[in-house]
Each structure stands twice: as C-alpha cells, then as structure tokens.
Design an enzyme around this catalytic site. Structure first.
Site, PDB file in Angstrom:
ATOM      1  N   THR A   1       6.574  -3.230   1.790  1.00  0.00           N
ATOM      2  CA  THR A   1       6.890  -2.729   0.442  1.00  0.00           C
ATOM      3  C   THR A   1       8.368  -2.370   0.405  1.00  0.00           C
ATOM      4  OG1 THR A   1       4.686  -1.886   0.074  1.00  0.00           O
ATOM      5  CG2 THR A   1       6.445  -0.694  -1.026  1.00  0.00           C
TER       6      THR A   1
ATOM      7  N   ARG B   1      -7.245  -3.996  -6.870  1.00  0.00           N
ATOM      8  CA  ARG B   1      -6.873  -2.781  -6.113  1.00  0.00           C
ATOM      9  C   ARG B   1      -5.426  -2.389  -6.446  1.00  0.00           C
ATOM     10  NH1 ARG B   1      -2.575  -1.507  -2.287  1.00  0.00           N
ATOM     11  NH2 ARG B   1      -3.299   0.164  -0.939  1.00  0.00           N
ATOM     12  N   VAL B   2      -5.221  -1.116  -6.725  1.00  0.00           N
ATOM     13  CA  VAL B   2      -3.870  -0.595  -6.922  1.00  0.00           C
ATOM     14  C   VAL B   2      -3.672   0.521  -5.906  1.00  0.00           C
ATOM     15  CG1 VAL B   2      -2.296   0.547  -8.523  1.00  0.00           C
ATOM     16  CG2 VAL B   2      -3.904  -1.161  -9.384  1.00  0.00           C
ATOM     17  N   GLY B   3      -2.550   0.466  -5.191  1.00  0.00           N
ATOM     18  CA  GLY B   3      -2.277   1.482  -4.168  1.00  0.00           C
ATOM     19  C   GLY B   3      -1.393   2.590  -4.711  1.00  0.00           C
ATOM     20  N   ASP B   4      -0.711   3.238  -3.810  1.00  0.00           N
ATOM     21  CA  ASP B   4       0.146   4.367  -4.177  1.00  0.00           C
ATOM     22  C   ASP B   4       1.408   3.951  -4.928  1.00  0.00           C
ATOM     23  OD1 ASP B   4       0.929   3.125  -1.607  1.00  0.00           O
ATOM     24  OD2 ASP B   4       2.630   4.495  -1.790  1.00  0.00           O
TER      25      ASP B   4
ATOM     26  N   GLY C   1      -1.537   2.858   1.378  1.00  0.00           N
ATOM     27  CA  GLY C   1      -1.571   3.466   0.051  1.00  0.00           C
ATOM     28  C   GLY C   1      -2.674   4.482  -0.157  1.00  0.00           C
TER      29      GLY C   1
ATOM     30  N   THR D   1       6.208   4.191   1.436  1.00  0.00           N
ATOM     31  CA  THR D   1       5.596   2.943   1.882  1.00  0.00           C
ATOM     32  C   THR D   1       4.539   3.273   2.933  1.00  0.00           C
ATOM     33  OG1 THR D   1       5.971   0.868   3.075  1.00  0.00           O
ATOM     34  CG2 THR D   1       7.514   2.637   3.546  1.00  0.00           C
ATOM     35  N   GLY D   2       3.589   2.376   3.094  1.00  0.00           N
ATOM     36  CA  GLY D   2       2.555   2.600   4.098  1.00  0.00           C
ATOM     37  C   GLY D   2       1.174   2.428   3.502  1.00  0.00           C
TER      38      GLY D   2
HETATM   39  N1  ASP Z   1       1.946   1.320  -0.008  1.00  0.00           N
HETATM   40  C1  ASP Z   1       1.631  -0.065  -0.264  1.00  0.00           C
HETATM   41  C2  ASP Z   1       0.249  -0.145  -0.828  1.00  0.00           C
HETATM   42  O1  ASP Z   1      -0.635   0.500  -0.326  1.00  0.00           O
HETATM   43  C3  ASP Z   1       1.750  -0.937   0.933  1.00  0.00           C
HETATM   44  C4  ASP Z   1       2.943  -0.723   1.831  1.00  0.00           C
HETATM   45  O2  ASP Z   1       3.759   0.124   1.581  1.00  0.00           O
HETATM   46  O3  ASP Z   1       3.075  -1.450   2.823  1.00  0.00           O
HETATM   47  O4  ASP Z   1       0.034  -0.891  -1.747  1.00  0.00           O
END
Ligand code: ASP
Length: 305
Positions: A167, A195-198, A221, A218-219
């Site tokens: 990300t 799906r929607v993440g953070d 979510g 990032t990471g």
């Molecule tokens: N945070 C992002 C998500 O979960 C993925 C990422 O940062 O690698 O969609």
C-alpha cells in the site's frame, strides 16, 4: 513555514530482490511531491503527485499492479484528508480508475459526501472528467501469475515472494501550514470481492489534523481498523510525550506506541508514517520491512526499507 514530506510504499516481508525497486519508487515519489512543495506549492498537490507516482509503479500494491481479489480482479481504495478542515475524500472498491487518489481528491473537492464506493464512485469519476480504464488495464503480469498460483493451490505468501507489493501513502505540510495525508491501496491479496480494509477509512488508514499532525498507515487492514490506528496516532501527536520528548523524538515515541497497540490489541502487523504539526517526520513498523522516504532538513531525500 518549512515544507515537509514523507511517503511509504507498504510494510511487509519485502524480499531482498524487491528492495532496490521499492527504494527507487519512494525516491521518485518524493521527487514528484517535493518539486511542488519546494517551489511554494500546495500540500494537496504534493500528496496527490507523490501518490500518483507510487500508484503508477507496479512495484507497489496500488493502482496498476494491485493485488487481485478472489475473482482475479483489482479493487482499489484511496483517501485524502485535509488537516485544516478535517474534510476527507475517499473512494472504495474501484475497478476502473487508473489513479484512485485523483478520484479521492475529486470527492474531497467536489462531492457533498466524503466517501463513495463501487459503481457510484466510478459514475462520479466520469461526471468529473476522470477517464475510466478497462478493469484488465490495472492487472500486472506478476499479479496475474500470483493469482493463478493462489487459485490452483492454497493462497500462500510464497506465491508472492519475488514480486513486489505494498500500500502507498504520503503526508505533506506546505509553506502556508496546510497539512494533508493520503493513502491508496489495492488491498490484500485474494480478498473477497467487496472487502474494504483500513486504507480509505478516515481514522483507520489515514488521518490529518493541523492541530496535531498527519498519518498514513499500511499493513493488515482488519487489525488496523480494530484500533483506529491513524486517529490514535494523531491524538497522541497532540499530547505531550513521555519525559517531555519533543520534535522527532516525540514523533518516534508515538509511532512506537501505535505499533505496540497494533500488536497487542489489534493482533496484527503493519506500519505508519507521521508528520507532526511542525513537519517533524517519523515512521514505525512491526513487519520485517517497510518502504519509506522523507525529505530531511537539509533537503536531501532519505529512503529506507
Ligand atoms: N492496509 C491495506 C489493506 O488492508 C493493505 C496494506 O497496507 O498492505 O487493505
């Protein structure tokens, strides 16, 4: 006010063979954003330019080259947030927008709402003059190959070693004291459609408040959402730190507290970049590596993994 800029290209187990490309991508993005800030331009233009550069680079998981979902399609999310007004523009589940950050900006500037998803978001993009692409145009060869392996076999991290992901995010402060933060992502690999993440959620993957600072995360979510990490970080930036730490030391402490909370309460991994309201940069991650870059006081670009 002295301008400031920090970017990231994702926190994960970046393999050795992807390190140079990730660093190069961060340098390129800093170059695009800094050109604007150093010549007196606006923080909003700088974060947009930096993110467009990162989205266009298939080494990162945003725009072209994003991870594919369980049906082999790209679905992107992006957000930009204004620290002065707390207004954001966010878009989720995009399949036909080459640079999702440009749509996030259009929503920030021209939409009565702060977040649009899917078809409605793409319709708004078209109405505002953003040309839509074909969904296939966002699929890179490396991601398609990884997707095929994941569908033949079980989804596994090994399928993704040697091809690069992450990300992207940017936070900028301009000479007039305007502070903006932004995040853009293709989300997690093999995610369920929808799906929607953070990343596009205000306070989770991104937050900015001119009274305290700006953050992009990032990471994993689902873990970041549990602790509303970007808002947590900005709230901490606005409070005095342990032992009276100030400036860069204080920003560093905030990053470390967030990583501890992400591990202990979120039970997940990830990272974040921060700028406090004076423009002091900081970053933290609890993954093996995170791609990041910022502009030092001397004006030199510092990048690291
Ligand atoms: N945070 C992002 C998500 O979960 C993925 C990422 O940062 O690698 O969609």
């Amino acid at each position: 006010m002295k301008p400031s800029l920090i970017v990231h290209g994702g926190a994960w187990d970046i393999p050795d063979e992807a390190v140079d490309a990730c660093k190069q991508g961060c340098i390129q993005a800093l170059g695009e954003g800094w050109k604007i800030l150093a010549s007196g331009g606006a923080a909003l233009d700088a974060v947009e330019a930096a993110i467009v550069s990162l989205e266009n680079d298939p080494v990162f998981d945003a725009g072209f080259g994003s991870h594919l979902n369980a049906e082999g399609k790209v679905e992107c999310d992006a957000i930009v947030m204004d620290g002065a007004t707390l207004r954001a523009g966010a878009a989720a589940g995009l399949q036909r927008v080459k640079n999702p950050i440009q749509l996030a900006r259009a929503i920030y500037e021209k939409c009565p709402h702060m977040m649009l998803a899917g078809e409605g978001a793409e319709k708004f993009a078209r109405e505002k003059g953003i040309v839509l692409c074909k969904p296939e145009e966002l699929v890179s060869e490396a991601e398609w190959e990884a997707y095929l392996k994941c569908s033949e076999d079980e989804h596994a991290a090994e399928h993704h070693r040697g091809h690069e992901q992450g990300t992207v995010g940017a936070v900028a402060l301009d000479k007039d004291g305007r502070l903006f933060a932004a995040t853009s992502t293709g989300g997690t690999c093999c995610k369920l459609p929808g799906r929607v993440g953070d990343s596009p959620l205000i306070g989770c993957g991104c937050y900015a408040d001119s009274l305290a600072g700006g953050v992009s995360c990032t990471g994993y979510g689902e873990a970041i959402m549990k602790i509303v990490m970007a808002k947590m970080a900005v709230d901490l930036l606005g409070r005095p730190q342990q032992g009276g730490a100030s400036g860069t030391e204080s920003v560093k402490q905030v990053g470390q507290i967030c990583m501890q909370q992400l591990a202990e309460r979120g039970r997940g991994t990830g990272g974040l970049i921060l700028l406090d309201k004076e423009g002091n940069p900081g970053f933290a991650f609890n993954t093996p590596r995170m791609a990041y870059g910022y502009v030092a006081d001397s004006g030199t670009f510092v990048v690291g993994i």
